[in-house]
Design a protein around this motif. Structure first.
Motif, PDB file in Angstrom:
ATOM      1  N   GLN A  67     -27.402 -29.348  41.285  1.00 38.91           N
ATOM      2  CA  GLN A  67     -26.058 -29.853  40.997  1.00 38.91           C
ATOM      3  C   GLN A  67     -25.559 -30.763  42.127  1.00 38.91           C
ATOM      4  N   TRP A  68     -25.719 -30.313  43.341  1.00 36.87           N
ATOM      5  CA  TRP A  68     -25.198 -31.081  44.481  1.00 36.87           C
ATOM      6  C   TRP A  68     -25.957 -32.394  44.682  1.00 36.87           C
ATOM      7  N   ARG A  69     -27.255 -32.396  44.349  1.00 33.76           N
ATOM      8  CA  ARG A  69     -28.060 -33.613  44.476  1.00 33.76           C
ATOM      9  C   ARG A  69     -27.453 -34.746  43.640  1.00 33.76           C
ATOM     10  N   CYS A 116      -9.580 -26.030  62.287  1.00 36.27           N
ATOM     11  CA  CYS A 116     -10.965 -25.658  61.975  1.00 36.27           C
ATOM     12  C   CYS A 116     -11.103 -25.149  60.538  1.00 36.27           C
ATOM     13  N   PHE A 117     -11.959 -25.817  59.751  1.00 36.60           N
ATOM     14  CA  PHE A 117     -12.094 -25.401  58.352  1.00 36.60           C
ATOM     15  C   PHE A 117     -13.032 -24.214  58.201  1.00 36.60           C
ATOM     16  N   VAL A 118     -13.790 -23.878  59.244  1.00 34.19           N
ATOM     17  CA  VAL A 118     -14.654 -22.693  59.161  1.00 34.19           C
ATOM     18  C   VAL A 118     -13.823 -21.450  59.467  1.00 34.19           C
ATOM     19  N   VAL A 125     -25.716 -24.481  50.390  1.00 31.02           N
ATOM     20  CA  VAL A 125     -25.805 -25.946  50.428  1.00 31.02           C
ATOM     21  C   VAL A 125     -24.866 -26.553  51.462  1.00 31.02           C
ATOM     22  N   CYS A 126     -23.746 -25.869  51.744  1.00 26.50           N
ATOM     23  CA  CYS A 126     -22.716 -26.501  52.587  1.00 26.50           C
ATOM     24  C   CYS A 126     -22.049 -25.459  53.470  1.00 26.50           C
ATOM     25  N   GLN A 127     -21.937 -25.770  54.748  1.00 24.69           N
ATOM     26  CA  GLN A 127     -21.378 -24.821  55.720  1.00 24.69           C
ATOM     27  C   GLN A 127     -19.889 -24.558  55.515  1.00 24.69           C
ATOM     28  N   GLY A 128     -19.217 -25.432  54.747  1.00 22.68           N
ATOM     29  CA  GLY A 128     -17.794 -25.238  54.490  1.00 22.68           C
ATOM     30  C   GLY A 128     -17.518 -23.923  53.763  1.00 22.68           C
ATOM     31  N   TYR A 129     -18.515 -23.449  53.000  1.00 21.61           N
ATOM     32  CA  TYR A 129     -18.320 -22.236  52.197  1.00 21.61           C
ATOM     33  C   TYR A 129     -18.777 -20.976  52.922  1.00 21.61           C
ATOM     34  N   ASP A 187     -22.782 -39.249  51.304  1.00 27.58           N
ATOM     35  CA  ASP A 187     -22.291 -39.363  52.672  1.00 27.58           C
ATOM     36  C   ASP A 187     -22.600 -38.105  53.474  1.00 27.58           C
ATOM     37  N   CYS A 188     -23.141 -37.091  52.820  1.00 24.17           N
ATOM     38  CA  CYS A 188     -23.434 -35.869  53.576  1.00 24.17           C
ATOM     39  C   CYS A 188     -24.689 -35.210  53.035  1.00 24.17           C
ATOM     40  N   GLY A 189     -25.412 -34.561  53.952  1.00 20.16           N
ATOM     41  CA  GLY A 189     -26.658 -33.897  53.577  1.00 20.16           C
ATOM     42  C   GLY A 189     -26.439 -32.760  52.597  1.00 20.16           C
ATOM     43  N   GLY A 190     -25.180 -32.261  52.543  1.00 16.56           N
ATOM     44  CA  GLY A 190     -24.867 -31.173  51.622  1.00 16.56           C
ATOM     45  C   GLY A 190     -25.229 -31.531  50.183  1.00 16.56           C
ATOM     46  N   CYS A 191     -25.298 -32.819  49.897  1.00 15.31           N
ATOM     47  CA  CYS A 191     -25.605 -33.236  48.522  1.00 15.31           C
ATOM     48  C   CYS A 191     -27.099 -33.065  48.246  1.00 15.31           C
ATOM     49  N   GLY A 194     -17.984 -39.147  50.062  1.00 11.38           N
ATOM     50  CA  GLY A 194     -17.230 -38.303  50.996  1.00 11.38           C
ATOM     51  C   GLY A 194     -17.744 -36.877  51.033  1.00 11.38           C
ATOM     52  N   CYS A 195     -16.813 -35.944  51.134  1.00 22.88           N
ATOM     53  CA  CYS A 195     -17.160 -34.532  51.337  1.00 22.88           C
ATOM     54  C   CYS A 195     -16.827 -33.743  50.067  1.00 22.88           C
ATOM     55  N   PRO A 196     -17.850 -33.315  49.319  1.00 19.67           N
ATOM     56  CA  PRO A 196     -17.585 -32.555  48.095  1.00 19.67           C
ATOM     57  C   PRO A 196     -16.811 -31.259  48.355  1.00 19.67           C
ATOM     58  N   TYR A 197     -17.030 -30.659  49.521  1.00 20.96           N
ATOM     59  CA  TYR A 197     -16.290 -29.439  49.859  1.00 20.96           C
ATOM     60  C   TYR A 197     -14.792 -29.747  49.941  1.00 20.96           C
ATOM     61  N   SER A 198     -14.465 -30.872  50.573  1.00 24.14           N
ATOM     62  CA  SER A 198     -13.066 -31.268  50.691  1.00 24.14           C
ATOM     63  C   SER A 198     -12.466 -31.531  49.301  1.00 24.14           C
ATOM     64  N   GLN A 239     -29.633 -32.226  50.121  1.00 23.07           N
ATOM     65  CA  GLN A 239     -30.677 -32.598  51.087  1.00 23.07           C
ATOM     66  C   GLN A 239     -30.806 -31.603  52.244  1.00 23.07           C
ATOM     67  N   GLN A 240     -29.999 -30.564  52.231  1.00 20.12           N
ATOM     68  CA  GLN A 240     -30.028 -29.659  53.388  1.00 20.12           C
ATOM     69  C   GLN A 240     -30.031 -28.188  52.972  1.00 20.12           C
ATOM     70  N   ILE A 241     -30.486 -27.366  53.916  1.00 20.26           N
ATOM     71  CA  ILE A 241     -30.410 -25.911  53.756  1.00 20.26           C
ATOM     72  C   ILE A 241     -29.451 -25.424  54.834  1.00 20.26           C
ATOM     73  N   LEU A 268     -10.775 -35.368  59.193  1.00 14.82           N
ATOM     74  CA  LEU A 268     -10.349 -33.981  59.012  1.00 14.82           C
ATOM     75  C   LEU A 268     -10.400 -33.539  57.549  1.00 14.82           C
ATOM     76  N   ILE A 269     -10.923 -32.325  57.355  1.00 13.10           N
ATOM     77  CA  ILE A 269     -10.863 -31.701  56.030  1.00 13.10           C
ATOM     78  C   ILE A 269      -9.588 -30.860  56.002  1.00 13.10           C
ATOM     79  N   GLU A 270      -8.755 -31.104  55.009  1.00 13.12           N
ATOM     80  CA  GLU A 270      -7.441 -30.453  55.003  1.00 13.12           C
ATOM     81  C   GLU A 270      -7.130 -29.945  53.597  1.00 13.12           C
TER      82      GLU A 270
HETATM   83  S1  SF4 Z   1     -18.360 -29.706  54.677  1.00 12.61           S
HETATM   84 FE1  SF4 Z   1     -18.352 -31.562  53.425  1.00 12.61          FE
HETATM   85  S2  SF4 Z   1     -19.465 -33.083  54.646  1.00 12.61           S
HETATM   86 FE2  SF4 Z   1     -19.973 -31.047  55.470  1.00 12.61          FE
HETATM   87  S3  SF4 Z   1     -21.856 -30.436  54.385  1.00 12.61           S
HETATM   88 FE3  SF4 Z   1     -20.098 -29.585  53.264  1.00 12.61          FE
HETATM   89  S4  SF4 Z   1     -19.691 -31.094  51.680  1.00 12.61           S
HETATM   90 FE4  SF4 Z   1     -20.923 -32.113  53.235  1.00 12.61          FE
END
Ligand code: SF4
Ligand code: SF4
Length: 491
Positions: A425-427, A143-145, A397-401, A379-383, A449-453, A385-387, A322-324
């Protein structure tokens, strides 16, 4: 020169930016597009593919050779026409139409690149993530969270006030955004059902906001859950919610699932997930599955795909790659091997799903972009498009953080994500703005892909998500080869 006998060239028009009909004036030379890639297929056929504008022309090997070997990427009209045996179609016109060649001296590549980049500037928000809590009743190994929380992190649950604030902020941002066809609200965590009382209140507030006209009626709601806490009481409440999707995380049959998704005491969660799923079924609530691909299940992924369909009757499924972190990769072993295997297994599963008419989101996003010939910017709303609403009221912007709160901010009364520098920036974080991607075959189909990764593994969101890249490139090559196969078998 007369056309050669036995040529087997096929012209496909997937190009999105059409050119004017070609006027040939005397002897002309043509430049092969810098975005042109060659993909070898079956029956000695080769596809010329414009990775930017998605035009495809399929040629036999002999004909393709003149383009492959053209000095300085320049070919003459006379040379191209000598290879055209099809009375109705003109090879040269098709190559020009599909942006694979253009008259020497024109700036077609540059113009298309600039035009497509401009399509990225739109400010729009279409997704709200409500992170109901950062607590989880499971202890999933990957789990990355949970696993990347700082040591001094204080866990919390979202209050009804924060949930309402998030929904109001989303409604306001949505009102200022053009072109959102189906807004989405996603309940996420930790495990969101740990905080079910607030989930219920938020669901009621969403229903009320729709009735008041503050949220569009077609706003869909998704609950991402591990499924273990679902009971009849919860299922009865969920049954009454319109436009609701439940996505249950399940990694395969018991012996595979339990390897990575145990409770904190080490006992596997499979039995309870299945009880939760059964409970939803008994109460008439539809649910889909979300399967995280990791080293524990990638070898058997195609069998797992069959198991989901044959044993569980799944109609839709989403694979998560998987984000690793790099540190974890060092412990777990060769990333390249894992990434290549993942890419291949997703394709093998896709072949099976296609036969059964099942929708797998991960690959279908690329298939749709490829078939429709539209640019897949992200590929993800984090770019942009999302809150993402954190349990303690910060917006990101991204739940990974969630743990580090990088790219999260404390909103004041004037806060507008559409104008905030994080979202700006993410847009723009797309392969179309990344120099490393310019020569890539997946340029317009990958989404980056996933900018967080990328940040986690390589130090910045502007670096590549290297595991994902292998999947994206393998997929587009597969789609082109598959197109050659399908086109020739239908002829
Ligand atoms: S974890 Fe990766 S795929 Fe998910 S919202 Fe963040 S940047 Fe996008
Ligand atoms: S992110 Fe990777 S796969 Fe995608 S376009 Fe860039 S280099 Fe290619």
């Amino acid at each position: 020169m007369t056309p050669r006998e036995g040529q087997n060239n096929i012209f496909l028009s997937l190009s999105i930016y059409q050119t004017k009909p070609l006027k040939k004036e005397g002897a002309m030379n043509f430049k092969i597009s810098e975005f042109c890639h060659f993909v070898n297929g079956k029956n000695n056929l080769v596809a010329l593919f414009n990775a930017l504008t998605l035009g495809v022309v399929i040629l036999d090997k002999e004909t393709a050779k003149i383009f492959r070997e053209a000095k300085g990427g320049i070919v003459s009209a006379e040379m191209i026409e000598s290879f055209c045996s099809n009375g109705e179609n003109d090879l040269l016109d098709q190559l020009v139409k599909n942006k694979l060649v253009f008259p020497l001296g024109q700036q077609v590549d540059l113009e298309d690149y600039t035009k497509i980049q401009a399509g990225l500037g739109y400010k729009r928000i279409g997704i709200l993530y409500l992170l109901m809590t950062d607590v989880c009743n499971l202890s999933c190994g990957y789990c990355f969270v949970e696993n990347l929380m700082p040591k001094n992190h204080t866990f919390s649950k979202m209050t009804p006030e924060v949930a309402r604030f998030g929904i109001d902020l989303f409604a306001e941002s949505l009102g200022k955004s053009d072109g959102i066809e189906e807004p989405q609200i996603i309940f996420y965590g930790g495990e969101p059902l740990v905080n079910f009382n607030v989930v219920r209140e938020a669901l009621e507030y969403i229903t009320k906001s729709k009735a008041d006209g503050r949220l569009p009626d077609n706003t869909s709601i998704t609950i991402n859950t591990n499924g273990t806490l679902i009971n009849d009481g919860i299922a009865t409440i969920l049954k009454k919610v319109d436009n609701l999707n439940i996505a249950i995380s399940l990694d395969g049959p018991k012996e595979i699932h339990d390897l990575c998704r145990p409770y904190h005491n080490g006992i596997g969660s499979y039995e309870d997930v299945m009880k939760g799923y059964q409970c939803l079924q008994n109460n008439g609530v539809d649910a889909g599955f979300c399967c995280t691909i990791n080293r524990h299940n990638v070898e058997q992924l195609d069998q797992i795909a069959r198991w989901f369909v044959d044993e569980l009757g799944a109609k839709s499924l989403g694979f998560n790659i998987l984000i690793e972190s790099r540190k974890a990769s060092k412990v777990r072993g060769d990333v390249k091997y894992y990434a290549e295997l993942t890419a291949q297994k997703i394709i093998d599963s896709f072949r099976f799903f296609r036969e059964k008419g099942i929708y797998e989101d991960r690959i279908m996003r690329k298939v749709n972009a490829f078939i429709d010939g539209h640019i897949y910017y992200h590929d993800c709303g984090g770019c942009g498009q999302q809150i993402v609403m954190s349990p303690n009221g910060m917006v990101g912007v991204c739940q990974g953080y969630l743990g580090t709160k990088k790219y999260f901010t404390n909103p004041d009364s004037k806060f507008d994500p559409l104008e905030h520098p994080f979202w700006e920036q993410w847009r723009h974080r797309s392969p179309l703005f990344m120099p490393q991607c310019k020569n890539c075959i997946a340029l317009s189909t990958c989404g980056g892909g996933c900018p967080y990764s990328a940040d986690l593994r390589n130090g910045s969101i502007w670096e590549l998500d290297d595991i994902f890249c292998i999947h994206a490139k393998t997929t587009v090559e597969f789609l082109i080869k598959d197109l050659i196969e399908q086109t020739t078998s239908s002829k």
